[in-house]
Design an enzyme around this catalytic site. Sequence first.
Site, short mmCIF file in Angstrom:
data_model
loop_
_atom_site.label_atom_id
_atom_site.label_comp_id
_atom_site.label_asym_id
_atom_site.label_seq_id
_atom_site.Cartn_x
_atom_site.Cartn_y
_atom_site.Cartn_z
N HIS A 99 0.86 -1.18 0.00
CA HIS A 99 0.00 0.00 0.00
C HIS A 99 0.89 1.23 0.00
O HIS A 99 1.95 1.23 0.61
CB HIS A 99 -0.90 0.01 1.25
CG HIS A 99 -2.03 0.96 1.12
ND1 HIS A 99 -1.92 2.29 1.44
CD2 HIS A 99 -3.29 0.78 0.65
CE1 HIS A 99 -3.06 2.88 1.19
NE2 HIS A 99 -3.91 2.00 0.70
N ASP B 19 -7.93 -5.30 0.06
CA ASP B 19 -8.47 -6.12 -1.02
C ASP B 19 -8.09 -7.59 -0.92
O ASP B 19 -8.58 -8.41 -1.69
CB ASP B 19 -8.00 -5.57 -2.38
CG ASP B 19 -8.70 -4.27 -2.71
OD1 ASP B 19 -9.87 -4.13 -2.32
OD2 ASP B 19 -8.08 -3.41 -3.34
N1 CMC Z 1 4.23 -7.53 -5.05
C1 CMC Z 1 5.57 -7.50 -5.22
N2 CMC Z 1 6.34 -6.40 -5.04
C2 CMC Z 1 5.72 -5.27 -4.67
C3 CMC Z 1 4.33 -5.22 -4.48
C4 CMC Z 1 3.59 -6.40 -4.67
N3 CMC Z 1 2.25 -6.39 -4.49
N4 CMC Z 1 3.97 -3.96 -4.13
C5 CMC Z 1 5.11 -3.25 -4.10
N5 CMC Z 1 6.17 -4.05 -4.43
C6 CMC Z 1 7.58 -3.67 -4.44
C7 CMC Z 1 7.94 -2.82 -5.65
O1 CMC Z 1 8.35 -3.64 -6.74
C8 CMC Z 1 9.03 -1.96 -5.11
O2 CMC Z 1 10.20 -2.74 -5.04
P1 CMC Z 1 11.66 -2.06 -5.26
O3 CMC Z 1 11.80 -1.07 -4.13
O4 CMC Z 1 12.61 -3.19 -5.21
O5 CMC Z 1 11.61 -1.38 -6.59
C9 CMC Z 1 8.60 -1.67 -3.66
O6 CMC Z 1 7.80 -2.81 -3.31
C10 CMC Z 1 7.78 -0.40 -3.49
O7 CMC Z 1 6.68 -0.46 -4.40
P2 CMC Z 1 6.07 0.77 -5.14
O8 CMC Z 1 5.40 0.31 -6.37
O9 CMC Z 1 7.11 1.86 -5.28
O10 CMC Z 1 5.01 1.26 -4.06
P3 CMC Z 1 3.80 2.20 -4.34
O11 CMC Z 1 3.52 2.87 -3.06
O12 CMC Z 1 4.07 3.05 -5.54
O13 CMC Z 1 2.63 1.17 -4.75
C11 CMC Z 1 0.79 -0.30 -4.63
C12 CMC Z 1 1.61 0.78 -3.88
C13 CMC Z 1 -0.47 -0.58 -3.79
C14 CMC Z 1 0.36 0.24 -5.99
C15 CMC Z 1 1.65 -1.58 -4.77
O14 CMC Z 1 2.02 -2.07 -3.50
C16 CMC Z 1 0.95 -2.65 -5.59
O15 CMC Z 1 1.06 -2.65 -6.81
N6 CMC Z 1 0.23 -3.62 -4.91
C17 CMC Z 1 -0.54 -4.64 -5.62
C18 CMC Z 1 -1.87 -4.04 -6.07
C19 CMC Z 1 -2.83 -3.87 -4.92
O16 CMC Z 1 -3.03 -4.75 -4.11
N7 CMC Z 1 -3.49 -2.67 -4.89
C20 CMC Z 1 -4.51 -2.36 -3.90
C21 CMC Z 1 -4.12 -1.28 -2.98
S1 CMC Z 1 -5.22 -1.19 -1.55
C22 CMC Z 1 -6.74 -0.72 -2.22
C23 CMC Z 1 -6.79 0.70 -2.52
O17 CMC Z 1 -6.91 1.49 -1.57
O18 CMC Z 1 -6.72 1.06 -3.69
#
Ligand code: CMC
Length: 429
Positions: A307, A364
């Site tokens: 998240h 989720d």
């Molecule tokens: N699986 C594997 N790696 C992950 C995941 C995941 N679900 N989420 C983040 N990472 C890794 C990402 O690759 C990055 O690694 P590195 O630092 O080595 O490059 C690190 O963790 C930080 O990730 P980020 O993408 O920079 O983080 P963000 O804050 O931009 O993204 C997120 C947050 C929710 C989009 C992401 O965690 C994600 O894609 N999760 C899966 C989709 C999901 O479950 N979304 C629902 C969110 S809750 C409902 C809502 O409120 O919308």
Amino acid sequence: MSETARLILDGKEYEFPVVTGSENEKAIDISKLRATTGYITLDYGFKNTGSTQSAITYLDGENGILRYRGYTIEELAEKASFLEVSFLLIYGELPNQKELDYFQGSITHHTLVHENMKSFFEAFPPGAHPMGMLSSMISSLSTFYKDSQNPNRSIEDIEKTIHRLIAKLPTLAAQAYKHNMGHPTVYPSNDLGYCGNFLNMMFALPTEDYTVDPVVESALNKLLILHADHEQNCSASTVRIVGSSQANLYSSISAGIAALWGPLHGGANQAVIEMLESIKDDGGNLQKWIDKAKDKTDSFRLMGFGHRVYKNFDPRAKIIKKAADEVLEKLGVNDPVLDIAKQLEEVALNDPYFVERGLYPNVDFYSGIIYRALNIPTDMFTVMFALGRLSGWIAQWKEMHENNEPIGRPRQIYTGATVRSYAPIESRD
Ligand code: CMC
């Protein structure tokens, strides 16, 4: 003395005020940055940028705290009704009995949608994704209510639009489902509560009796509350920014629905179940999927994990996990996907990759398991999220207008070609 932040640029020093929130959150107010220094800030994904000051929802990602207007999510999910929470979010206080009766009565009064909308549904292909239908239908509602299109509309017009939206979104969501099932539309029943009426429109059939199960109704009420607001997330920011152009509330909410649909946001609940199903069909080899999620050459992510704000735990996920156990037990449902979800959570939470990055199950991860138990089909999961989030979007839109916020218009750093001359086509390679 008020706090300030000092910035040194090109040898010159500038001071900017520090803004402190009611929970001691701190921000450097850079609204005069460009005018005084000529610089802008660059912040991909707005990870460090506050777009507004808001009194609606407080979220502390480090400590897993979520409160609507000061009330903890745990207490609201346990004790309140979804309409009470909607009132709280939109108007700032919990309603007294008289206010709740009026709010509920007005919403019940507006649940029908114009019969012409049936022909819109008929035009959608079979199997159309319900989020696509819902976003279009909500946008088209503005064409039926011209008073909503006037940017200088009266408070009464806004009130009516708010009540119409809360009333009609469940009706349209259920009609989208019935369209895909090829079943006749079930009209709203004014003698049922908000959640009961939605369930009835979804599951009643002309061929058999349907009675709303109180266990299902109460689970739905809880899920809607848990999803009702989450401060400046992707869809709420979309609603605020679209609304800031003085676009009408229907169009702004339609844009919010479109933003929610993405699998990185609300669409994750559908993606989670599809992922868990794939893991099951693939023989349940959890490590293989964990390794895929960790592999930077593979675009696969563990859906329902991570998240932007919560880096410790998502309080909504805790409540939903418990609720999933209770609902499945009460309904006597045995879902093998729940076991896979629990095992996957266990493996991921003990893996340094996920621990170091603060990746925990989010709201989720378990919500889809409850929706399945309630017989909601997978492609309707994000619609369910939208039903809950609607009141938060409305609250965000209303607050943005009440604060007289300017049109949302970020800047950029241009990285394209510098000025060049138009070349005749025959001289181009
Ligand atoms: N699986 C594997 N790696 C992950 C995941 C995941 N679900 N989420 C983040 N990472 C890794 C990402 O690759 C990055 O690694 P590195 O630092 O080595 O490059 C690190 O963790 C930080 O990730 P980020 O993408 O920079 O983080 P963000 O804050 O931009 O993204 C997120 C947050 C929710 C989009 C992401 O965690 C994600 O894609 N999760 C899966 C989709 C999901 O479950 N979304 C629902 C969110 S809750 C409902 C809502 O409120 O919308």
